[in-house]
Design an enzyme around this catalytic site. Structure first.
Site, PDB file in Angstrom:
ATOM      1  N   ASP A 130     -32.657  22.826  40.548  1.00 18.29           N
ATOM      2  CA  ASP A 130     -33.179  21.434  40.198  1.00 18.29           C
ATOM      3  C   ASP A 130     -34.248  20.927  40.672  1.00 18.29           C
ATOM      4  OD1 ASP A 130     -30.733  20.807  38.686  1.00 18.29           O
ATOM      5  OD2 ASP A 130     -29.634  21.125  40.410  1.00 18.29           O
ATOM      6  N   ALA A 144     -20.212   7.716  45.180  1.00 24.84           N
ATOM      7  CA  ALA A 144     -20.370   7.927  43.846  1.00 24.84           C
ATOM      8  C   ALA A 144     -21.407   8.773  43.204  1.00 24.84           C
ATOM      9  CB  ALA A 144     -20.511   6.529  43.370  1.00 24.84           C
ATOM     10  N   HIS A 178     -22.286  14.477  40.864  1.00 24.34           N
ATOM     11  CA  HIS A 178     -22.765  15.998  41.023  1.00 24.34           C
ATOM     12  C   HIS A 178     -21.797  16.975  40.952  1.00 24.34           C
ATOM     13  CE1 HIS A 178     -26.574  13.881  41.824  1.00 24.34           C
ATOM     14  NE2 HIS A 178     -27.130  14.743  41.159  1.00 24.34           N
ATOM     15  N   ASP A 217     -35.401  27.419  44.473  1.00 23.57           N
ATOM     16  CA  ASP A 217     -34.148  26.345  44.054  1.00 23.57           C
ATOM     17  C   ASP A 217     -34.243  26.095  42.388  1.00 23.57           C
ATOM     18  OD1 ASP A 217     -32.114  24.461  44.306  1.00 23.57           O
ATOM     19  OD2 ASP A 217     -33.751  22.790  44.372  1.00 23.57           O
ATOM     20  N   ASP A 239     -37.466  21.298  46.292  1.00 19.85           N
ATOM     21  CA  ASP A 239     -37.837  20.007  46.228  1.00 19.85           C
ATOM     22  C   ASP A 239     -37.358  19.097  47.363  1.00 19.85           C
ATOM     23  OD1 ASP A 239     -35.858  17.758  44.760  1.00 19.85           O
ATOM     24  OD2 ASP A 239     -35.312  19.790  44.694  1.00 19.85           O
TER      25      ASP A 239
END
Length: 534
Positions: A99, A238, A243, A97, A380
């Site tokens: 991030d 939000a 993102h 991944d 993560d």
């Protein structure tokens, strides 16, 4: 006149004698019971006195950290911890991944996400303008919390799904044990109640958890009625907007020095895998321009001018839409970096230096011919990154940045000292409860019970404050049990570590084994109370 009937006279005497003998027998039995009760009381008082004496002796030893405790081996903060045995020589493909896995971020990122999300709540969802005064509090949230959409509580659960008594908040106010009992009836969350809970498991959840708590507290202080489910719905909307709209991506790339951490060790790790003949792929939900900008910044001091980070990977997939990627049948699209467009041609092979969008696991395996057990994926997010691969037969590595700091704290003498104290007090409490049955409570028992509980609470609070004042450690509860976050790590991660590059400290042919003496999580040390007796 005196009776002359011998039969009648004998009968009366016999009945009277039996009654007298029975009466004397009852008196004797009562005396025996009283004697036993006195002896039992004496034994009980003696046992309580012995426990009190042991507690007093232990408190004397609490004044100084024993040398034996200082000599205990330390755990490696950068170690790899194993839930399921793993032979690295069987792993031929490494997937990552982006991030919080390949990309390391500074604490400033949570403030950025928090501020952007609160502005969206005010500007787009018409929340009160006073919400703009909120400030992100990095000392409040931890990863792995749950929010109850029905009751509005933000809570920490243990391994078995029970509410942590010192880790349940309504807004920013910690609820008492009695308030928790009144709300839920019991600390254990049942299946029906669990349907109303949402887990906050990835690294972006810090800002989300803090904003939820601040909004709830704001409504409480303003004495406004609200539905807790709407608070979650709006805050989550939000955060998702921040993102998906690219706001946070552009914010990070506008000042990468502030948000991204340069990492030459990562490049060493990826190159080492390439040199060993391993295949590498990148699978992320982020758009390519964001990944490209971040990788260039993080590796610019280590990569040569002519080198490109893309050459490290056999396949690069962006905007993958995990976790749906693992279950959908969405086709891959080839992405044109120069034109910022998607091609219309069918993707039936992955070409070098090309970027791919969307797709699904089924198509990925069909194109690459990579078998599940030879693939290990690093991520993560327990649900988006690891649950799908784990169920699909890939091996999984959870990246938990907090692990490094938590192990360092566990290694400190002062932490292990408090842990040993807690274990001693727990043992004495166990002996006290075993000795004294219901109805046998006396003044000495009540006094000792209160003293032991007070000492136990002090040790728990001291240990908790070393991690986080509001919720304690990510992996442990105040009582020393593993948390619900630990449960998910145990369930979906074959191994876990703080950073992918920690694998540099292990040979690529290493066999990673579950320690034979672990309780649940292999990085947890159980400090024995016997160390105080040396």
């Amino acid at each position: 006149m005196q009776s002359t009937n011998p039969v009648h006279s004998g009968a009366v005497e016999g009945v009277g004698g039996n009654i007298l003998r029975r009466f004397r027998s009852i008196i004797t039995t009562e005396e025996r019971v009283q004697k036993l009760e006195k002896e039992g009381t004496h034994i009980l008082q003696e046992e309580i006195a012995n426990i009190r004496q042991a507690f007093t002796a232990a408190k004397d030893k609490f004044l100084k950290i024993p040398d034996a405790l200082k000599e205990m081996p330390k755990l490696d903060p950068k170690g790899i911890y194993v839930n399921k045995n793993l032979r690295l020589d069987n792993i031929q493909v490494y997937g990552f991944d982006y991030d919080y896995t390949l990309a390391h971020y500074s604490a400033n990122l949570q403030c950025l996400i928090y501020d952007m999300a609160k502005e969206y709540l005010v500007n787009e969802l018409r929340y009160p303008c006073s919400c703009l005064k909120f400030k992100y509090d990095n000392s409040f949230p931890i990863r792995g919390l749950y929010y109850d959409k029905l009751k509005g509580c933000l809570m920490k659960l243990d391994f078995f799904g029970s509410i942590e008594p010192g880790g349940c908040y309504f807004g920013r106010r910690k609820l008492t044990r009695s308030e928790i009992d009144n709300l839920y009836g019991t600390r254990h969350i049942g299946r029906d109640q669990a349907r109303g809970l949402v887990g906050l498991m990835d690294f972006f959840c810090f800002s989300e958890a803090c904003l939820i708590a601040d909004i709830v507290q704001h409504f409480v202080d303003a004495k406004l009625e609200f539905d807790p489910s709407y608070v979650y719905q709006d805050v989550n909307q939000a955060i998702q907007h921040v993102h998906r709209s690219g706001l946070v991506h552009r914010g990070i790339l506008s000042d990468p020095q502030k948000y991204l951490v340069k990492n030459g060790q990562l490049l060493r790790f990826l190159r080492m895998l390439r040199e060993k003949g391993k295949k590498l792929f990148l699978l992320t939900n982020s758009p390519f321009y964001f990944v490209d900008g971040g990788m260039r910044f993080m590796l610019q001091d280590s990569l040569g001018d002519q080198d490109s980070w893309r050459e490290l990977f056999d396949v690069v997939i962006a905007k993958a839409n995990k976790p749906q990627f693992y279950t959908s049948e969405h086709p891959f699209r080839c992405y044109d970096v120069e034109k910022d467009t998607l091609a219309f041609t069918k993707v039936d092979t992955f070409l070098p230096n090309k970027i791919y969008y969307q797709g699904c696991l089924k198509a990925f395996l069909k194109i690459t011919k990579w078998n599940g057990p030879e693939v290990m994926y690093f991520g993560d997010h327990l649900f988006s990154d690891l649950r799908g691969p784990s169920k699909s037969g890939w091996r999984t590595a959870a990246i938990v940045h907090e692990l490094e700091n938590e192990i360092r704290i566990q290694n400190e003498d002062c932490y292990r000292f408090e842990q040993a104290k807690l274990h001693i007090i727990q043992e004495l409490l166990g002996k006290l409860h075993s000795a004294v049955g219901k109805g046998d409570e006396c003044e000495e028992y009540t006094s000792l019970l209160q003293d032991l509980n007070n000492e136990r609470q002090k040790a728990r609070q001291t240990m908790k404050d070393m991690f986080n004042r509001s919720f304690g450690a990510t992996f442990l509860t105040d009582t020393g049990q593993e948390s619900a976050f630990s449960y998910h790590i145990h369930q979906y991660a074959d191994v876990y570590t703080s950073k992918p590059e920690n694998f540099l400290f292990y040979r690529p042919e290493a066999w990673l084994h579950v320690p034979y003496d672990i309780k649940i999580m292999p990085h947890h040390v159980k400090v024995s109370s016997s160390l105080f007796s040396r």
